[in-house]
Write an enzyme that holds these catalytic residues in place. Sequence first.
Site, PDB file in Angstrom:
ATOM      1  N   LEU A  17     -64.401  43.314 -17.736  1.00  0.00           N
ATOM      2  CA  LEU A  17     -64.032  42.225 -16.840  1.00  0.00           C
ATOM      3  C   LEU A  17     -62.537  41.946 -16.900  1.00  0.00           C
ATOM      4  CD1 LEU A  17     -66.073  39.201 -15.908  1.00  0.00           C
ATOM      5  CD2 LEU A  17     -63.666  38.858 -16.406  1.00  0.00           C
ATOM      6  N   HIS A  57     -61.766  36.161 -30.080  1.00  0.00           N
ATOM      7  CA  HIS A  57     -60.360  35.890 -29.819  1.00  0.00           C
ATOM      8  C   HIS A  57     -60.259  34.624 -28.952  1.00  0.00           C
ATOM      9  CE1 HIS A  57     -56.318  36.488 -28.267  1.00  0.00           C
ATOM     10  NE2 HIS A  57     -56.146  37.410 -29.224  1.00  0.00           N
TER      11      HIS A  57
END
Lengths: 354, 354, 350, 350
Positions: free
Chosen positions: B125, B229
């Site tokens: 994505l 993250h």
Amino acid sequence: MLVIRPLKETDLEDLYAMAQKAGKGLTTLPADRDLLQRKIAHAQQTFNQRCAPEAGLYLFALEDTETGKAVGISGIQARVGLDEVFYNYRLSVTVNASKELGVHVRTPTLHLSNDMTDTSEICSLLLSDDYHGGGNGLLLSRCRFMYLDEFRKHFSEKVFAEMRGVSDEQGRSPLWDALGSKFFDMEFTQADVLSGLGNKSFIAELMPKYPIYLPMLPDSARAVIGRVHGNTAPALKMLQAEGFNFNGMVDIFDGGPVVEAFVNTIRTVRDSVNRHAMIAKKPINLNVPASERVMVSNRSFRNFRVTTVPASCISTDTVSLPPAVAEALQIESGDPVRLAPLKEKPKAAVHALG
Amino acid sequence: MLVIRPLKETDLEDLYAMAQKAGKGLTTLPADRDLLQRKIAHAQQTFNQRCAPEAGLYLFALEDTETGKAVGISGIQARVGLDEVFYNYRLSVTVNASKELGVHVRTPTLHLSNDMTDTSEICSLLLSDDYHGGGNGLLLSRCRFMYLDEFRKHFSEKVFAEMRGVSDEQGRSPLWDALGSKFFDMEFTQADVLSGLGNKSFIAELMPKYPIYLPMLPDSARAVIGRVHGNTAPALKMLQAEGFNFNGMVDIFDGGPVVEAFVNTIRTVRDSVNRHAMIAKKPINLNVPASERVMVSNRSFRNFRVTTVPASCISTDTVSLPPAVAEALQIESGDPVRLAPLKEKPKAAVHALG
Amino acid sequence: MWLVRPALPGDVNQILAIAGTVDSETARLSSTLPRQREALAEKIQHSQASLAGTASSDSQPPRILFVLEDTATGRIHGTAGVDARAGNGQPFYNYRRDALIHASHELGISSRVDVLYPSHGLTDHTLLCSFSITPELRNTDAFELLSRARILFIAGHRDWFTHRVAVEIQGVQLADGSVPFWDSLGRHFFNMDFDTADQHSGLLSKTFIAELMPPNPVYVTLLSESAQAALGQPHELTVPNLELLQREGFQAGCYLDIFDGGPVLEARTDALHTLVISQPKALHGAIESEVESVVEDGGDLCLIAAGEGAGFRCTLAKAAGTLEGTLKVPVKVWEVLEKTAGDQVRVAPC
Amino acid sequence: MWLVRPALPGDVNQILAIAGTVDSETARLSSTLPRQREALAEKIQHSQASLAGTASSDSQPPRILFVLEDTATGRIHGTAGVDARAGNGQPFYNYRRDALIHASHELGISSRVDVLYPSHGLTDHTLLCSFSITPELRNTDAFELLSRARILFIAGHRDWFTHRVAVEIQGVQLADGSVPFWDSLGRHFFNMDFDTADQHSGLLSKTFIAELMPPNPVYVTLLSESAQAALGQPHELTVPNLELLQREGFQAGCYLDIFDGGPVLEARTDALHTLVISQPKALHGAIESEVESVVEDGGDLCLIAAGEGAGFRCTLAKAAGTLEGTLKVPVKVWEVLEKTAGDQVRVAPC
């Protein structure tokens, strides 16, 4: 009338008789009076909150109120693997591939695992032969999901059940013969009993620690990994209908599958509703088929009681209960109760999406 | 108008520009023209059913119809681990206990695992910076769930996504520094790139095969196992809202979590409905907030197209679409379309049980 | 006379023919002797480069291939090789067999559980390999010459080699060609038949082993009975070779071949029998006829080697010592060794 | 005179006192010498039964404890033990250090990965253990007597013992009492401090090790740097003992202590130096004064052992040979050995 209630000291002989009849299949309830007495005492301490919540052992009896006898038992262990190490094999896949040679091989592999540690287990289901049928087994099993839901903070979010694996009429397990027996110098039944008695240090001492590559086992052993004993197939089907799924873990001795579900997705939990009890003045015909009955519980932690009543007793805010039922549940008019279906609803309705 | 459609050859430059901007975070789409071209060709073959279903790589572009440019991409890999070996660490627990000494120790342990093999992955994505906001990211991600549901037999029952793990601004990963770097004589980014380029035999050659006991790693490394993250947190939140859960697997390099869901329980799938398209004669104001829009797809395997329209367009059997939308979806009046919410419905309604 | 010398590019056809002969009777004698022309040519080329000293890097350590030549006919009857470092700069794969004791104090149970651990413990040991000989020469002096000449080469080029030396002995293969150990273990993971795997293992890149070999230790008790019986057992046709190596000082340790479960023998390089008993000698300069008779009458059969690198030659002849410490040999030996009076040779009793 | 003899029940207090002394200065010298009165008494009892031949079963093989006595004062200054079979019928735990090569052909990477494998490979080897001595005697002849007397006992009772012998050397412990290897590995799994684990390991049942030890191999590279540095290294206070054992022929192999990572030394029983050089001799019958002077002037310092089982005695004295092959020693040695003229002794030069 058949009522679920906490197991108590006076159930010992009934329980012993059931355990004797069940024979070798049920290792968590061996026919050993001392052990059964200790289990009962443990359950009593649990219900009376005299032991740490994570050490709890919730054992329920199915009592025939006419005779006062316990005719079934089922249980929940609050957490496994805290006192003893809890072992499973995880059925995993090892992939070896070489692009250069165009080889790609998947090898099913058993890894020794303690991953069920700290999870709640539903266990110890036993129903007297004379009481099979009529939804009694369902009541005995499903009453636990109502309890799990009522008192969620005492249990893990996920619960599991170990299903009995395949063995023949002599109690011989193909997986044991091919694997366990090579490491444990004893018979399957002996290992199973030792494990049930609760001293599992022999497993740590004797168990193979490295993964087992399944292609090295004979077909007969591979065929039973993750499969249930014929006698256990109905129980598995019932749990699957509740939303339990095979989680990739199997029993280290007989290869029986572990099935698990999140409490909040268990069908009994999702389909249950709360009502207030209303003692009915008019007589109610309790004698309806299981498919038309619903479970009703008194929502009590210490004195949890469940029985079944016709679904027709339910109205918008209340449920009408005959005085005998109210007495069996030890409740009065206006007390909160919880209701859940005894049998599944027709499947068609559920899948009518999209 | 922004429309989802299959990625095509002419998107190469747009894709390259996006990949360059994304930098090191996105290993499945490195900024390498040859590789990107091969990926596009692979996707084209997939949509045209010119490759085996299990080898399929479904890549969708988000096109701004005003400019004709691809401004986003997202993908589904039909099956992982067939060509290459697919590695994860499974985060497991090892329990060691001695009753005699009263010791009970749980040791979190990483086991090398290939268990995601043969499962469908949602991946790749990427959204151009200029198009962030307005539900574009949601459209790009969720359109895949509509596709998965429409063409279930091309995918596994369960799908997963690998989430990017923790690394600092220089691209240093604490887990890599503590673990991977001890076995791979290279930098994290180099390993990550090599892995993304698709030749994973170096992993089989260099990877530690025995389990890693986490207490032997420094705190900084242990702290990032299963954590995402910062930049990926919104994506994780979105997937969790869809019903994806951490499945205990983490990335072997950076420790990022794998989340998974059964296709039939994904929220977009459950909340989607089928309608027939009706080209509206009256003008429709398309310019409503994302929260009031729904996704509408043309249900085509080869030429899958999705865009968004106001929820108010939906009626009992049909959905009214302005001619421009029908054109973007390449459908005519009467064609079947599928609708699904772009943003979640309010949570309150969902939990109103019991 | 029999001569052992480094293989040359022109030997390819004859070596392939031997591989064929050996093949038909014994299934195989060495997986490290390629049966493909190209691979064999490459091996010879690398051997030549090794001997010339132009191929010795960490990633390409010396690998030398010798041939056994009948000097009368020029025909080649066998091959023998030595790799300076097993694995040749890559991991050298074996199973290491070790036992765990599974015991329960409380139950009074104790049993020995044998485990095969993937191991690279022999990596960088010097490796004797690629041994093959035509069937009619088995159990002859030529057989011994071919095998032991390598040790004399090592003695003469000691610093090319490491302080431990190993040799893999072919494991059990049944009359029907099946390999019980392979069928019980390797086949499941490599998905190929034994011969294919065996041939791949002769190639330089061992990547496919890292990729395909089961990554975890294996319990012996889960192998088939015939595989368990074959563990560490030599193929019956290798017994003469095995015995020769045992006389050389090689012993079976805990390592096994990963494909056929055959034994791996190990020795300290400096304790190799031939190396220990070998002596440098100068060739005695004498009138031809005199030497011939002395030697033929009273000499001992010896291995005599001479020459360095590509010039290495080793033959088998009767020889006798002199009071001055020189070595008397028939002059035809001079020719075969390409040496003359006063030149240094290395001699070891047969 | 210094005398080594089997421990007796009455020695308990004095041994505990030594354990105390040693303790205060060196933290510990032997984990196999119990510090609890009851465990120590039991150990002595088992030693006596072993010597009497009444305790030798498979599950309870001989374990013998000796003490070092000053015959002048009757005081005990040290202990030394030997277990006929390491593990005493149960698994004997060690780590075996081995290397894997992680190499990628394509990337041109090759690195050595050290792995510690749980191993029972030394189970049933004969084990020297329980060595402790008061600090003032370190580096004296008495130190050597105490250690080597066990070898003479083995020489005299060879069939009680197996063909391999091992001894564990204490590993690195820092000045603050911490043990780097333990802190990096064992502590995480055993959840106790080093001393506690070490004391438990002296007990008979090793069930707790099977239960608590990490079941899989451990990568050395993931240990702390100080733990890696300590692998296979001896505690500095054990260096004299280590050197003595090396002179005896012991060598460090691939085994390490599972608690402190200290080295385990191994030797072939029949190659032990003291055993090899020891000789049986008859005591020379002579007039006291004569022998004294001969011996004092020209004799060599020797270990002299005599007696079987519970009657075993070993001392240190100057001795001289005679033409008839008998051994001249001072008569006070007769007394200490409880032997007289014509009796057999076993002697080894010091």
